[in-house]
Design an enzyme around this catalytic site. Structure first.
Site, mmCIF file in Angstrom:
data_model
loop_
_atom_site.group_PDB
_atom_site.id
_atom_site.type_symbol
_atom_site.label_atom_id
_atom_site.label_comp_id
_atom_site.label_asym_id
_atom_site.label_seq_id
_atom_site.Cartn_x
_atom_site.Cartn_y
_atom_site.Cartn_z
ATOM 1 N N ASP A 20 53.445 47.671 -18.127
ATOM 2 C CA ASP A 20 53.426 49.083 -18.467
ATOM 3 C C ASP A 20 53.724 49.189 -19.969
ATOM 4 O O ASP A 20 54.209 48.232 -20.583
ATOM 5 C CB ASP A 20 54.492 49.805 -17.639
ATOM 6 C CG ASP A 20 54.607 51.274 -17.969
ATOM 7 O OD1 ASP A 20 53.571 51.947 -18.079
ATOM 8 O OD2 ASP A 20 55.744 51.742 -18.129
ATOM 9 N N ASP A 37 55.027 52.580 -21.921
ATOM 10 C CA ASP A 37 56.204 53.410 -22.211
ATOM 11 C C ASP A 37 57.402 52.961 -21.373
ATOM 12 O O ASP A 37 57.333 52.927 -20.144
ATOM 13 C CB ASP A 37 55.905 54.883 -21.888
ATOM 14 C CG ASP A 37 54.788 55.463 -22.737
ATOM 15 O OD1 ASP A 37 55.045 56.417 -23.463
ATOM 16 O OD2 ASP A 37 53.656 54.945 -22.676
#
Length: 220
Positions: A8, A10
């Site tokens: 991922d 953020d």
């Protein structure tokens, strides 16, 4: 066997909360509302525009005017999406160690392409990602498994030979749905009201470099 590690963005690779919070508070000021403290914004940052508008305005996603606020939030984020965003400490040494083992890496994020395509090149990754999949690359975001499959196809690897690292429940769910081993980044944006112990991650790490200790012995 492991061929690649996918991440991922953020709250896992990059600390984007200050810029996301700045966009929210600019929107709130425009509406004559008080700013939200960073301490309240950080745990919600992985929930994206919808989660931050919910936090700032205290309204549900089906409330009248919600989508207009979301679009205006994105416009404010456009004005400052890379002002204060940086990689978390240890990301580049971790990526270099993966490369030294012959492992590819990539990004699967729910952030729209309009931001991802410009933000990723500014972050200073010492090893470039083999693939970057945004929230609108395949038309649906995580937890739908299609972004995960798309990334694997683009890299030429099987999902079962990949690990996925993320800091949100949807990350773990999406990885599990395609047969990836999953790692929860506890250093990311996890709220006190979350229950990560129920998400089903294979492992949890407190810092990026802890991922290296989980890897199987180097393949020869």
């Amino acid at each position: 066997m492991i061929s690649a590690v996918l991440f991922d963005l953020d709250g896992t690779l990059a600390d984007t909360a200050l810029d996301l919070g700045g966009a929210l508070n600019r929107l709130l000021a425009e509406e004559g509302r008080p700013a939200v403290a960073y301490e309240r914004i950080r745990p919600i940052a992985s929930h994206g525009a919808r989660g931050l508008v919910e936090l700032g305005f205290g309204i549900a996603r089906d409330a009248p005017g919600f989508d207009d606020l979301r679009l205006r939030f994105l416009d404010h984020y456009e004005d400052g999406f890379c002002n204060q965003t940086v990689l978390f400490e240890g990301i580049n040494p971790m990526l270099e160690a993966l490369a030294a083992r012959g492992l590819a890496w990539g990004i699967i994020t729910n952030k729209p392409m309009r931001f991802t395509d410009r933000l990723v090149p500014t972050l200073g990754f010492s090893v470039p990602p083999a693939v970057v999949v945004s929230g609108d690359t395949v038309g649906v975001p995580k937890p739908d498994p299609r972004p995960m499959r798309y990334a694997c196809e683009a890299m030429g690897v099987q999902p079962g030979a990949c690990w996925y690292v993320g800091d949100a429940e949807r990350d773990i769910a999406a990885g599990r749905a395609v047969g990836m081993r999953t790692v929860l980044a506890d250093y990311g944006y996890i709220a006190d009201t979350d229950h990560p112990e129920t998400w089903g991650a294979d492992w949890r790490i407190q810092s990026p470099l802890e991922l290296l200790a989980l890897l199987p012995p180097k393949q020869v």
